[in-house]
Design an enzyme around this catalytic site. Structure first.
Site, PDB file in Angstrom:
ATOM      1  N   GLU A  18       0.447  -0.915  -0.243  1.00 28.38           N
ATOM      2  CA  GLU A  18      -0.172   0.066   0.196  1.00 28.38           C
ATOM      3  C   GLU A  18       0.782   1.146   0.128  1.00 28.38           C
ATOM      4  OE1 GLU A  18      -0.922   1.363   3.425  1.00 28.38           O
ATOM      5  OE2 GLU A  18      -0.620   0.499   4.958  1.00 28.38           O
ATOM      6  N   LYS A  77      -5.459  10.539   0.967  1.00 25.63           N
ATOM      7  CA  LYS A  77      -5.773   8.828   1.916  1.00 25.63           C
ATOM      8  C   LYS A  77      -7.169   8.124   0.802  1.00 25.63           C
ATOM      9  CE  LYS A  77      -5.688   7.193   6.285  1.00 25.63           C
ATOM     10  NZ  LYS A  77      -6.252   7.192   7.906  1.00 25.63           N
ATOM     11  N   ASP A 129     -16.494   5.231  14.554  1.00 26.02           N
ATOM     12  CA  ASP A 129     -15.045   5.626  13.162  1.00 26.02           C
ATOM     13  C   ASP A 129     -14.234   4.068  12.982  1.00 26.02           C
ATOM     14  OD1 ASP A 129     -12.647   5.539  11.260  1.00 26.02           O
ATOM     15  OD2 ASP A 129     -11.930   7.945  12.578  1.00 26.02           O
ATOM     16  N   SER A 131     -12.873   1.714  10.681  1.00 30.35           N
ATOM     17  CA  SER A 131     -12.235   1.078   9.625  1.00 30.35           C
ATOM     18  C   SER A 131     -12.405   0.623   8.316  1.00 30.35           C
ATOM     19  CB  SER A 131     -10.735   0.924   9.309  1.00 30.35           C
ATOM     20  OG  SER A 131      -9.978   0.845   8.103  1.00 30.35           O
ATOM     21  N   ALA A 132     -12.418   0.743   6.856  1.00 33.28           N
ATOM     22  CA  ALA A 132     -12.634   0.542   5.840  1.00 33.28           C
ATOM     23  C   ALA A 132     -12.095  -0.659   5.741  1.00 33.28           C
ATOM     24  CB  ALA A 132     -12.829   0.930   4.273  1.00 33.28           C
ATOM     25  N   LYS A 150      -3.224  -2.279  14.506  1.00 36.39           N
ATOM     26  CA  LYS A 150      -2.658  -0.447  15.428  1.00 36.39           C
ATOM     27  C   LYS A 150      -3.109  -0.313  16.882  1.00 36.39           C
ATOM     28  CE  LYS A 150      -2.879   2.529  11.912  1.00 36.39           C
ATOM     29  NZ  LYS A 150      -3.245   1.552  10.256  1.00 36.39           N
TER      30      LYS A 150
HETATM   31  N1  PSU Z   1       0.416   0.316   8.490  1.00 36.17           N
HETATM   32  C1  PSU Z   1       1.741   0.986   8.895  1.00 36.17           C
HETATM   33  N2  PSU Z   1       1.299   2.106   9.045  1.00 36.17           N
HETATM   34  C2  PSU Z   1       0.158   3.374   7.990  1.00 36.17           C
HETATM   35  C3  PSU Z   1      -0.848   2.092   8.000  1.00 36.17           C
HETATM   36  C4  PSU Z   1      -0.638   1.077   8.276  1.00 36.17           C
HETATM   37  O1  PSU Z   1       2.278   0.647  10.084  1.00 36.17           O
HETATM   38  O2  PSU Z   1       0.226   5.069   8.420  1.00 36.17           O
HETATM   39  C5  PSU Z   1      -1.979   2.759   6.974  1.00 36.17           C
HETATM   40  C6  PSU Z   1      -3.028   1.841   6.466  1.00 36.17           C
HETATM   41  O3  PSU Z   1      -3.119   2.208   5.563  1.00 36.17           O
HETATM   42  C7  PSU Z   1      -4.017   1.524   7.137  1.00 36.17           C
HETATM   43  C8  PSU Z   1      -4.663   2.876   7.851  1.00 36.17           C
HETATM   44  O4  PSU Z   1      -5.262   1.356   6.158  1.00 36.17           O
HETATM   45  O5  PSU Z   1      -3.080   3.655   8.178  1.00 36.17           O
HETATM   46  C9  PSU Z   1      -5.716   2.981   8.804  1.00 36.17           C
HETATM   47  O6  PSU Z   1      -6.560   4.484   8.519  1.00 36.17           O
HETATM   48  P1  PSU Z   1      -7.364   4.867   9.213  1.00 36.17           P
HETATM   49  O7  PSU Z   1      -7.434   4.199  10.392  1.00 36.17           O
HETATM   50  O8  PSU Z   1      -7.963   5.872   9.273  1.00 36.17           O
HETATM   51  O9  PSU Z   1      -8.765   3.490   8.245  1.00 36.17           O
HETATM   52 MN    MN Z   2     -11.744   6.466   9.751  1.00 39.24          MN
END
Ligand code: PSU
Ligand code: MN
Length: 286
Positions: A18, A77, A129, A131-132, A150
């Site tokens: 990604e 993003k 919130d 994530s998709a 995460k």
């Molecule tokens: N893994 C990492 N750093 C990142 C991400 C993943 O070490 O920045 C990214 C991925 O692209 C994941 C996104 O889909 O964070 C999730 O964002 P959000 O929590 O806004 O859905």
């Molecule tokens: Mn989100």
């Protein structure tokens, strides 16, 4: 509208990578280095990397190194719902895990690697919130290698949603879903695997049974076990600064990189590259 690099089209084994972590997960310039190091790791495992993003009106599957340089913090993003608008509007668009999985479906790719999956943010339903990444993973026919979810998120809630969605959560030589920076302390996995071959065999069997996406959690080699207080400070700072939605994860990661004196940055880089290497081994077997 979709451009698949010749090398990716001709390859037997491909790993999708990604671009959100390249553009928004590291300080300027360093994200590109992490992306290129991940590509090298995939090649060393005997597979071909396909780094994915939107550029010049195309969804590109297999960006060149020069193209990857254009993914800086000004990139949009892109989750799954954002791909079409970015293509039509000719934006530079960095795909999240969810956005990358949508591209995998279009290109027939079965393995992807990232750092940490997105999921349910802490405090749900305020903010509401989620994530998709989660819905995209449930729908995809792809094995995602990550160091779990995460840990700035609500990891147990995310694990519950993965279970509800029928997504196998495999642990690579662990019975616990890794906590991104930390190797232990996460919720239980649905199955522990001991090798790349075993993970590949389970993915293939899951797909023969009509299943969709799978998550393979690989613990970081050097576990950071003292980051939680810093994460709490980062989330409080995000709240105080009025940071919402897609901006939260980049804000928190950069806060951690700064306040940890670079320890989380080094850990994040290493785990991403190691995940890419393992994904390459699995793709080569599949
Ligand atoms: N893994 C990492 N750093 C990142 C991400 C993943 O070490 O920045 C990214 C991925 O692209 C994941 C996104 O889909 O964070 C999730 O964002 P959000 O929590 O806004 O859905
Ligand atoms: Mn989100």
């Amino acid at each position: 509208m979709i451009r698949i690099a010749d090398e990716v089209r001709d390859a037997g084994a491909v790993v999708a990578l990604e671009t959100t972590l390249v553009a928004h997960g590291f300080p300027p310039g360093e994200g590109v280095e992490v992306g290129l190091a991940s590509e090298r790791a995939v090649r060393e495992s005997g597979a071909v990397p396909a780094t994915i993003g939107v550029l010049d009106g195309e969804l590109v599957v297999g960006l060149t190194a020069d193209e990857l340089e254009r993914f800086d913090a000004s990139a949009r993003k892109l989750g799954p719902r954002d791909l079409a608008a970015a293509v039509v509007q000719r934006a530079v668009g960095a795909t999240t895990v969810g956005g990358t999985l949508a591209a995998c479906a279009a290109a027939g790719i079965r393995v992807m690697a990232t750092g940490g999956l997105g999921g349910v943010h802490r405090g749900w339903p305020t903010p509401p919130d989620v994530s998709a990444d989660l819905q995209a993973l449930a729908r995809a026919t792809v094995l995602v290698v990550s160091s779990g979810v995460k840990s700035l998120l609500d990891v147990p809630a995310t694990a519950e949603l993965l279970e509800s969605s029928g997504v196998p959560v495999l642990g690579f030589r662990t019975g616990e879903l890794p906590l991104f920076y930390a190797a232990t302390g996460g919720p239980p996995v649905s199955a522990r695997v001991e090798s790349a071959a075993e993970a590949a065999a389970i993915a293939a069997a899951h797909w023969r049974l009509g299943g969709g996406g799978l998550l393979l959690g690989r613990p970081p080699v050097d576990s950071l076990d003292d980051v939680e207080p810093l994460i709490e400070r980062a989330l409080a700072a995000a709240e105080a600064d009025g940071v919402r939605g897609p901006a939260v994860t980049p804000y928190v990661l950069s806060f951690l990189h700064r306040e940890s004196g670079g320890r989380t940055l080094a850990a994040n880089r290493d785990l991403i590259v190691d995940n890419a290497r393992l994904a390459g081994e699995i793709a080569a077997i599949l």
